[in-house]
Design a protein around this motif. Structure first.
Motif, PDB file in Angstrom:
ATOM      1  N   ASP A 197       0.768  -1.101  -0.216  1.00  9.67           N
ATOM      2  CA  ASP A 197      -0.189   0.077  -0.244  1.00  9.67           C
ATOM      3  C   ASP A 197       0.501   1.369   0.036  1.00  9.67           C
ATOM      4  OD1 ASP A 197      -2.069  -1.679   0.192  1.00  9.67           O
ATOM      5  OD2 ASP A 197      -2.635  -1.578   2.572  1.00  9.67           O
ATOM      6  N   THR A 198       2.417   1.362   0.531  1.00  7.60           N
ATOM      7  CA  THR A 198       2.978   2.609   0.665  1.00  7.60           C
ATOM      8  C   THR A 198       3.540   2.395  -0.571  1.00  7.60           C
ATOM      9  OG1 THR A 198       3.486   2.047   3.361  1.00  7.60           O
ATOM     10  CG2 THR A 198       5.573   4.025   2.138  1.00  7.60           C
ATOM     11  N   VAL A 199       3.934   1.387  -0.592  1.00  4.94           N
ATOM     12  CA  VAL A 199       4.888   1.787  -2.291  1.00  4.94           C
ATOM     13  C   VAL A 199       3.388   2.157  -3.867  1.00  4.94           C
ATOM     14  CG1 VAL A 199       6.182   0.795  -3.700  1.00  4.94           C
ATOM     15  CG2 VAL A 199       6.747  -0.048  -1.665  1.00  4.94           C
ATOM     16  N   CYS A 200       2.859   2.061  -3.620  1.00  2.00           N
ATOM     17  CA  CYS A 200       1.692   2.342  -4.530  1.00  2.00           C
ATOM     18  C   CYS A 200       1.558   3.131  -4.045  1.00  2.00           C
ATOM     19  CB  CYS A 200       0.118   1.282  -4.040  1.00  2.00           C
ATOM     20  SG  CYS A 200      -0.453   0.202  -4.750  1.00  2.00           S
ATOM     21  N   ALA A 201       1.308   4.165  -2.947  1.00  2.00           N
ATOM     22  CA  ALA A 201       0.858   5.624  -3.357  1.00  2.00           C
ATOM     23  C   ALA A 201       2.115   6.243  -3.098  1.00  2.00           C
ATOM     24  CB  ALA A 201       0.685   5.359  -1.995  1.00  2.00           C
ATOM     25  N   LEU A 202       3.626   5.776  -3.205  1.00  2.00           N
ATOM     26  CA  LEU A 202       4.708   6.547  -4.413  1.00  2.00           C
ATOM     27  C   LEU A 202       4.985   6.531  -5.382  1.00  2.00           C
ATOM     28  CD1 LEU A 202       7.200   5.421  -1.454  1.00  2.00           C
ATOM     29  CD2 LEU A 202       5.883   7.943  -1.436  1.00  2.00           C
ATOM     30  N   THR A 203       4.578   5.200  -5.724  1.00  2.00           N
ATOM     31  CA  THR A 203       4.520   4.863  -7.653  1.00  2.00           C
ATOM     32  C   THR A 203       3.592   5.717  -7.800  1.00  2.00           C
ATOM     33  OG1 THR A 203       5.208   2.988  -6.851  1.00  2.00           O
ATOM     34  CG2 THR A 203       5.063   3.203  -9.077  1.00  2.00           C
ATOM     35  N   ASP A 204       1.917   5.946  -7.440  1.00  5.44           N
ATOM     36  CA  ASP A 204       1.448   6.275  -8.285  1.00  5.44           C
ATOM     37  C   ASP A 204       1.570   7.713  -8.560  1.00  5.44           C
ATOM     38  OD1 ASP A 204       0.089   4.071  -9.201  1.00  5.44           O
ATOM     39  OD2 ASP A 204      -0.993   4.088  -7.865  1.00  5.44           O
ATOM     40  N   CYS A 247      -1.161  12.066   2.027  1.00  4.13           N
ATOM     41  CA  CYS A 247      -1.837  10.399   0.432  1.00  4.13           C
ATOM     42  C   CYS A 247      -1.178   9.551   1.610  1.00  4.13           C
ATOM     43  CB  CYS A 247      -1.638  10.549  -0.466  1.00  4.13           C
ATOM     44  SG  CYS A 247      -1.415  11.995  -1.339  1.00  4.13           S
ATOM     45  N   LEU A 248       0.261   9.464   2.180  1.00  8.43           N
ATOM     46  CA  LEU A 248       0.158   8.449   2.984  1.00  8.43           C
ATOM     47  C   LEU A 248       0.249   7.506   4.022  1.00  8.43           C
ATOM     48  CD1 LEU A 248       4.814   8.752   2.340  1.00  8.43           C
ATOM     49  CD2 LEU A 248       3.112   7.182   1.768  1.00  8.43           C
ATOM     50  N   ILE A 249      -1.017   8.783   4.481  1.00  2.82           N
ATOM     51  CA  ILE A 249      -2.166   7.945   5.730  1.00  2.82           C
ATOM     52  C   ILE A 249      -2.732   7.655   5.279  1.00  2.82           C
ATOM     53  CG2 ILE A 249      -2.750   9.058   7.892  1.00  2.82           C
ATOM     54  CD1 ILE A 249      -0.835  10.794   7.795  1.00  2.82           C
ATOM     55  N   ALA A 250      -3.513   8.214   4.143  1.00  3.82           N
ATOM     56  CA  ALA A 250      -4.714   7.884   3.541  1.00  3.82           C
ATOM     57  C   ALA A 250      -4.144   6.026   3.179  1.00  3.82           C
ATOM     58  CB  ALA A 250      -5.293   8.385   2.137  1.00  3.82           C
ATOM     59  N   ALA A 251      -3.545   5.936   2.255  1.00  2.00           N
ATOM     60  CA  ALA A 251      -2.962   4.502   1.304  1.00  2.00           C
ATOM     61  C   ALA A 251      -2.495   3.444   2.928  1.00  2.00           C
ATOM     62  CB  ALA A 251      -1.767   4.457   0.512  1.00  2.00           C
ATOM     63  N   ILE A 252      -2.564   4.270   3.788  1.00  3.29           N
ATOM     64  CA  ILE A 252      -2.418   2.649   4.918  1.00  3.29           C
ATOM     65  C   ILE A 252      -3.760   3.114   5.349  1.00  3.29           C
ATOM     66  CG2 ILE A 252      -1.523   2.609   7.230  1.00  3.29           C
ATOM     67  CD1 ILE A 252       1.810   3.756   6.182  1.00  3.29           C
ATOM     68  N   GLU A 253      -4.577   3.829   5.951  1.00  4.64           N
ATOM     69  CA  GLU A 253      -5.717   3.578   6.650  1.00  4.64           C
ATOM     70  C   GLU A 253      -6.557   3.062   5.479  1.00  4.64           C
ATOM     71  OE1 GLU A 253      -6.950   7.567   7.268  1.00  4.64           O
ATOM     72  OE2 GLU A 253      -5.892   7.177   9.356  1.00  4.64           O
TER      73      GLU A 253
END
Length: 466
Positions: free
Chosen positions: A288-295, A338-344
């Motif tokens: 989920d974290t890497v998804c956020a960074l990549t996109d 965005c990182l907090i949202a991707a984790i939550e």
């Protein structure tokens, strides 16, 4: 004046590198006693880290640590993995599958006969390239899934798989449908437009005209984006990250705070932005974290990831795709949100009900209707077809978001039929010490450990064989 670091790499040279130096994968069961090391050595490209993590998480493997380095056009990664029970990966067919899958983008994919030899699901669950895909994002409310499923049944559309996430009052779902029961995908443009228009009317009936929502129906297509990555993209486009707040720093980070900590600093000497993320550990957190960074078009050059007990620590050395660091407060604030949202988004809320029953037309409509009539709201859902059975999981709460009454659960079980397993959320955690306290975070920075680990392991890459 800001200096951007972006070396030019000729596309033909990049392709030549891949041909001369194809990816090499080593599965090492000797170095560590309690886990398997998956070592990857490859020419670098944007998104390769996400591809590697996606392969491992789709096999339900647990990544406890990872060390990543991808400076200078070359990618080296070491994953510490186990199965769900904490055992090493020893099955020879699974090991061969992992090796082929990690090289799939350049070697033409995994051989079909190998997929059948692996005694587990090896494709992303509930992902279909053969059926029509319905993508929706809108404001969440009780009974929404029931209305959508009922509308699809009225339109003679059979649901073959569905995944839905809710977060920050918003919902995103991807539903794969076919024409009638096993009559194939919907491909006629007029029929697609008819179904989409009807669904827009259904979801819009309880929303204000100014409220944002999206309903999109797409015919089957090859190369469809991984379903869970696509859900992240949908919720990001829907701006569910707005107003996301992690820990404000008032707590001690070692006292078991359940909130997400994100800090972003600039390493001027090396030209990186350093992102530190500390949160409760859970399955697929790294994905989920890497998804956020990549996109968000960030490039990960180095990273160190580890988990200790209930707590996961992630440290990333990143730049924007244009080579620049995050130098403005607005950039750092947006990435933090965005990182907090991707984790939550994937955090489980409510009681989990695992459903296994005979597949039939109208199944999803019936299940969600029973939930709605008993005052239950769905916070997360995932259901798909295996043979003639429908198998899925639903996380439910009452209409106010509170715990479900046990008597209500029993009524639901009787009405739905089939096999329904109630899975209570565990209050225990593997990371607790014998006296019940959460283990303290290591005092040393992961950034300092990263270089030592890569230095120690880099010598092993010379021993890797294709």
């Amino acid at each position: 004046m800001e200096i951007c670091y972006k070396p030019y790499v000729d596309p033909q040279y990049e392709s030549l590198l891949e041909r001369i130096y194809p990816p090499r994968v080593c599965i090492d069961n000797k170095t560590c006693q309690d886990c398997t090391l998956v070592k990857v050595d490859s020419a670098n490209k944007h998104g390769i880290l996400l591809e590697m993590v996606q392969v491992l998480t789709d096999l339900d493997l647990v990544i406890s640590k990872s060390y990543i380095s991808s400076d200078g056009g070359w990618f080296m990664d070491v994953f510490h993995v186990t199965d769900q029970l904490g055992n090493k990966i020893t099955d020879e067919s699974l090991i061969l599958y992992i090796q082929q899958a990690l090289c799939a983008s350049r070697s033409g994919g995994v051989k079909k006969e190998l997929e059948t030899c692996v005694k587990r699901e090896v494709r992303p669950r509930h992902v279909s390239t053969e059926h029509t895909a319905l993508e929706m994002t809108l404001r969440d409310r009780p009974g929404l899934m029931s209305e959508i499923a009922a509308a699809l049944y009225q339109l003679d559309c059979n649901v073959t798989a569905a995944v839905a996430w809710t977060h920050n009052t918003r919902v995103a779902c991807i539903i794969y449908v076919e024409e009638g029961f096993k009559d194939g995908p919907i491909t006629d443009p007029n029929r697609l437009a008819q179904v989409q228009d009807h669904l827009e009317n259904v979801v819009g009936a309880h929303q204000e005209n100014c409220e944002r929502r999206s309903v999109r129906l797409m015919a089957p297509a090859a190369g469809r984006t991984h379903t869970e990555r696509r859900l992240h993209q949908l919720m990001y486009a829907d701006r569910d990250y707005e107003q996301c707040r992690g820990c404000d720093g008032s707590c001690r980070q070692g006292n078991g705070c359940g909130k997400t900590h994100v800090s972003i600093e600039t390493c001027k000497e090396k030209g990186y932005s350093v992102v530190n993320v500390r949160s409760s550990d859970r399955p697929k957190l790294l994905f989920d974290t890497v998804c956020a960074l990549t996109d968000m078009q960030y490039v990960v050059f180095h990273a160190a990831v580890s988990s200790k007990g209930c707590i996961a620590n992630q440290e990333y050395f990143i730049r924007q795709e244009d080579g620049c660091t995050l130098d403005t407060e607005s950039e750092r604030h947006r990435l933090t949100e965005c990182l907090i949202a991707a984790i939550e988004r994937r955090v489980s809320r409510g009681l989990r009900l695992d459903v296994r029953t005979q597949n039939r037309m109208k199944l999803l409509a019936d299940v969600t209707r029973v939930f709605r009539e008993n005052g239950l709201s769905i916070s997360r859902a995932e259901i798909g077809i295996q043979g003639d059975k429908a198998i899925g999981s639903f996380y439910v709460t009452d209409a106010s978001g509170n715990d479900v009454n046990p008597n209500t659960v029993e009524l639901v079980r009787r009405e739905i039929g089939g096999s329904i397993l109630v899975v209570n959320k565990s209050s225990s955690c593997n990371g607790r010490t014998r006296n019940g306290n959460v283990e303290e975070r290591p005092k040393r920075s992961l950034g300092n450990l990263l270089w030592a680990q890569l230095e120690r392991l880099s010598g092993n890459f010379s021993l890797i064989r294709p």
